[in-house]
Design a protein around this motif. Structure first.
Motif, short mmCIF file in Angstrom:
data_model
loop_
_atom_site.label_atom_id
_atom_site.label_comp_id
_atom_site.label_asym_id
_atom_site.label_seq_id
_atom_site.Cartn_x
_atom_site.Cartn_y
_atom_site.Cartn_z
N GLU A 163 34.48 -17.14 25.30
CA GLU A 163 34.97 -16.99 23.93
C GLU A 163 34.35 -15.75 23.30
OE1 GLU A 163 32.38 -18.90 20.63
OE2 GLU A 163 33.04 -20.57 21.91
N GLY A 196 26.21 -22.99 20.88
CA GLY A 196 27.46 -23.66 20.55
C GLY A 196 28.63 -23.37 21.43
N VAL A 197 28.50 -22.44 22.39
CA VAL A 197 29.63 -22.14 23.26
C VAL A 197 29.79 -23.24 24.30
CG1 VAL A 197 29.38 -19.68 22.90
CG2 VAL A 197 28.22 -20.76 24.82
N ALA A 198 30.93 -23.27 24.97
CA ALA A 198 31.22 -24.31 25.96
C ALA A 198 30.25 -24.19 27.14
CB ALA A 198 32.66 -24.18 26.45
N ASP A 230 31.08 -21.48 29.63
CA ASP A 230 31.15 -20.10 29.16
C ASP A 230 30.40 -19.17 30.10
OD1 ASP A 230 31.96 -18.70 26.35
OD2 ASP A 230 30.24 -17.71 27.26
N TYR A 241 40.39 -25.76 21.55
CA TYR A 241 39.06 -25.26 21.90
C TYR A 241 38.17 -25.11 20.67
CZ TYR A 241 35.33 -22.25 23.59
OH TYR A 241 34.09 -21.74 23.89
N TRP A 242 38.69 -24.42 19.65
CA TRP A 242 37.86 -24.13 18.48
C TRP A 242 37.56 -25.41 17.72
CZ3 TRP A 242 35.91 -19.62 19.22
CH2 TRP A 242 36.66 -18.64 19.88
N LYS A 253 34.77 -27.03 19.55
CA LYS A 253 33.51 -26.34 19.29
C LYS A 253 32.91 -26.78 17.96
CE LYS A 253 31.43 -21.78 18.74
NZ LYS A 253 31.63 -20.31 18.69
N TRP A 285 31.68 -31.49 24.19
CA TRP A 285 32.19 -30.79 25.37
C TRP A 285 32.28 -31.73 26.58
CZ3 TRP A 285 34.21 -26.38 23.99
CH2 TRP A 285 33.64 -25.62 22.97
#
Length: 776
Positions: free
Chosen positions: A453, A660-662, A665, A760-761, A764, A769
């Motif tokens: 992202e 906070g990213v997947a 990522d 996705y967002w 987040k 997840w």
């Protein structure tokens, strides 16, 4: 009735002839035929006299792809995969072995010649060097090449004979061992004869090898000194040729500049009834207002400054033709508007400070050729490469770098004219290549299910998501949306081939740009990237090919041409030219520039067909244009970029850790993180672990898919009317489905693509997840 006499040549010779019995059918059985082995082809004849050879050929088989096998003492079989099969029988085991030896040598030589022929189009050979200086230099070069080919052939003969000697020697040793273990009985005589025959075969093969060695040594002694003199002459001749070419290129460039002014004035006189620019406009100082393709590339058009009356009409706004243009120009020179009024104010929420440096690249020495020499012709995605040749970002992050100059799409979204909007879209298309000019490192191949992202909504109004949706072939889906009125989506599959001297990278897939206000929908494809000097010299990158950008809403088109680098071209390197046309084919703008520096556009006032120029008698179009305006200019590289993989300011931030990213990522990929930190040995080990984990996951999916197919077939056998998923029969073994993108058919291109399905967002924001796979 006379018969051809069967000669007994050395098995290493190029030609072998003789009588052999060939199986015909069950009625006639084996029939005697005359066989001729020559130039890798085995032919047979049904003849009674030598004069009948010209018209009695019954069949021919190519030994390059043939399989030679032995049935028993006298029988052997030659087959080329089922299309042709000869069942043959010799008069004795010794005679059979003579044929086998000759056939094996001919097969090895034919296969070698076929391989050389297949590689001749791509691989560099000394014989392809230009030779100058009269007949002396050409004859020396020809002699050297002929000698080298002959010696190469002899070396291959030595290798084949060596294998045969080893084979026959082992058989002879076994026979001798059996003889030693026997007592003097009635079988002793048979065994002794067998040993004698095998000893004869061994002697024949040994003689062939000795003869080949003698020929090799004789040639080496004869030509050793002549090679040195010939090669030295070639080196000197090459230096003289390079100096002459450089001098000619300078003279050619000077003459072309002198001719350019005359041609320009002539074109304007023809099109305007005698009116033309003044002396100053025809000089070399005004080169910024015109551009030319290289002569060898058959230029399609020429631009010249328009008549001064057009400039006056444009400046006074008296012409309705320029009203929209000037209105757009005024709006585009203003600062971008804040189009997302609902988002928090940047004055209230401080922006995150991004990093401006990464650890310097370690000075590891590794020979690329030592790894890639065995991979010529293979797909680059299937070559196991150490991280030493990578840069510390993944292909998903590399794809996100296309948004480096997103402000071009911001400006395009504000255009009132679709034709001028096309100019900005074309500039954005070209700008994506500016980050590649010094980037010779290879991005990490993403793992299946890996995501990336790029959230720049607060700084720049857009956010982007990439996901690796397929592994074979490798494919990545990308979706970016901006609060300033545009959406960009693409699915790119990279096909690559290593050709020995260079590496070709062909991106496959279509890029879509959609603008919310005008509902204009643009599509285009990428050009081929070539990495040169893989074997020797400094690596450098070139972009070449043609791009057609299409506005599916209005029918407007833009044709861009990326000129390949040419030593003999007088144009600047990395040149890009283009024309923006409406649906009727009328040209409105001319684009020019380079893909690594800047792009400009000029409004077309008038066009005309010139005389026949270039190759194949093609007519060039002469466009009279207003003064060129800058569309896009490359941002300078950060300080110390040469020690940081030549990353741009944006690229330096792509792999920066972020909360906070997947879990999938690219920032969380351990081998990539270790490489960025300079721990390359650990990164190589971690890379192998991740790839093996990916292979294990794929094998597990294949087992599950096979089990489901078997279960579906069983249920169908019990009840044909049951609701069974019949599509499982034709489903691929790997039933993987992307998490954030869904597969569908594109309504504009008809391609099967992956389009962002959402979620996705929102996931987040919730921080949940659980649905993400464990790939790291």
């Amino acid at each position: 009735m006379s018969e051809p006499k069967s000669p007994t040549p050395t098995p290493a010779g190029d030609t072998y002839k003789g009588w052999v019995f060939k199986w015909t059918n069950y009625i006639k059985g084996y029939q005697r035929r005359w066989f001729v082995l020559s130039n890798g082809l085995l032919s047979y004849y049904s003849i009674r006299t030598q004069a009948e050879m010209g018209h009695t050929c019954r069949g021919t088989i190519n030994l390059a792809t043939a399989v030679i096998s032995v049935d028993d003492a006298c029988n052997f079989v030659i087959s080329n995969g089922g299309a042709q099969t000869y069942h043959l029988k010799a008069s004795s085991e010794v005679e059979r072995q003579r044929w086998i030896t000759a056939l094996e040598l001919a097969k090895a030589k034919a296969a070698r010649m076929q391989a050389e022929s297949d590689d001749s189009g791509d691989d560099f050979s000394p014989s392809s060097l230009p030779v100058g200086g009269g007949q002396g230099g050409g004859s020396q070069n020809s002699e050297v090449q002929s000698t080298l080919r002959t010696l190469g052939s002899k070396v291959e003969d030595l290798s084949t004979c060596n294998d045969l000697i080893s084979k026959h020697g082992s058989a002879l040793q076994r026979s001798l061992s059996e003889l030693d273990s026997l007592r003097l009985t009635g079988e002793a005589g048979d065994k002794i004869r067998q040993v004698t025959e095998r000893a004869t075969l061994f002697r024949i093969t040994s003689n062939a090898m000795i003869n080949a060695c003698r020929d090799f040594l004789a040639l080496a002694q004869t030509h050793s000194k002549r090679w040195q003199k010939a090669l030295q002459a070639e080196r000197e001749q090459r230096v003289r040729l390079e100096e002459a070419l450089e001098q000619l290129a300078k003279q050619h460039n000077h003459l072309e500049r002198a001719f350019r002014g005359a041609a320009q004035a002539h074109a304007i006189v023809d099109n305007k009834g005698g009116a033309g620019p003044g002396k100053g406009e025809a000089s070399d100082e005004d080169d910024d207002n015109e551009f030319f393709d290289a002569m060898e590339d058959a230029p399609e058009f020429i631009t010249v400054p328009a008549d001064p009356q057009f400039h006056k009409r444009s400046s006074s706004n008296a012409s309705g033709l320029n009203t929209d243009l000037c209105a757009d120009d005024q709006s585009l020179n203003e600062e971008p508007l804040a189009m997302n009024q609902e988002s928090p104010s940047q004055d209230l929420v401080p922006l995150k400070k991004r990093r401006t440096r990464i650890p310097d690249k370690p000075n590891y020495s590794l020979n690329l050729w030592s790894i890639m020499k065995n991979c010529i012709g293979k797909d680059l995605s299937k070559i196991p490469m150490p991280v030493n040749f990578n840069e510390p970002i993944s292909m998903l992050q590399r794809l996100s770098e296309d948004l480096e100059y997103h402000e071009l799409l911001d400006k395009a979204a504000k255009c009132h004219s679709s034709l001028e909007q096309m100019c900005y879209v074309a500039a954005f298309c070209v700008s994506a290549y500016s980050t590649t000019v010094y980037r010779t490192g290879k991005p990490f191949n993403p793992l299946l299910g890996e995501t990336y992202e790029l959230d720049r909504r607060r700084e720049s109004g857009y956010r982007s998501l990439c996901e690796q949706v397929s592994h074979h072939p490798p494919a990545a889906a990308h979706h970016a949306i901006s609060d300033r009125g545009w959406t960009l989506r693409q699915e790119i599959t990279v096909a690559s081939k290593f050709r020995g001297k260079y590496l070709s990278i062909m991106p496959l897939g279509t890029i879509h740009a959609i603008f919310e206000k005008s509902n204009n929908h643009y599509t285009w494809k990428k050009v081929t990237t070539t990495v040169h000097n893989i074997i020797v010299g400094k690596l450098w990158i070139d972009q070449s090919g043609e791009i057609d950008i299409v506005n599916h809403t209005t029918g407007d088109r833009c044709h861009l041409k990326f000129a390949p680098y040419s030593y003999f071209s007088r144009d600047v390197a990395r040149k890009v030219t283009g024309v923006v046309m409406d649906k009727d084919g009328k040209a409105h703008y001319v684009l020019s520039g380079t893909w690594d520096e800047k792009m400009e556009f000029s409004r077309v006032m008038q066009s005309s067909r010139g005389g026949e120029n270039g190759t194949e008698g093609k007519q060039k179009t002469v466009y009279q244009t207003l003064k060129a305006r800058e569309l896009w200019k490359r941002n300078p590289l950060p300080d110390g970029a040469e020690s940081m993989y030549y990353f741009t300011a944006l690229a330096l931030t792509l792999n920066e850790p972020e909360d906070g990213v997947a879990p999938t990522d690219s920032r969380r990929r351990p081998d990539q993180r270790l490489m960025e930190d300079g721990r390359w040995d650990e990164a190589n080990g971690e890379k192998q672990r991740l790839e093996e984990k990916q292979r294990s996951a794929r094998r597990e999916r294949e087992r599950e898919a096979a089990s489901q197919r078997a279960s579906g077939q069983s249920e169908e056998a019990v009840d044909e009317d049951s609701f069974v998923d019949h599509s499982m029969k034709s489903a691929p073994h790997d039933s993987y489905k992307a998490l954030w993108f869904e597969s569908c058919e594109d309504q504009f291109t008809g391609e099967q693509v992956h389009i962002y399905k959402g979620g996705y967002w929102e996931t987040k924001e919730l921080g949940n997840w659980e649905g993400c796979p464990d790939i790291f």
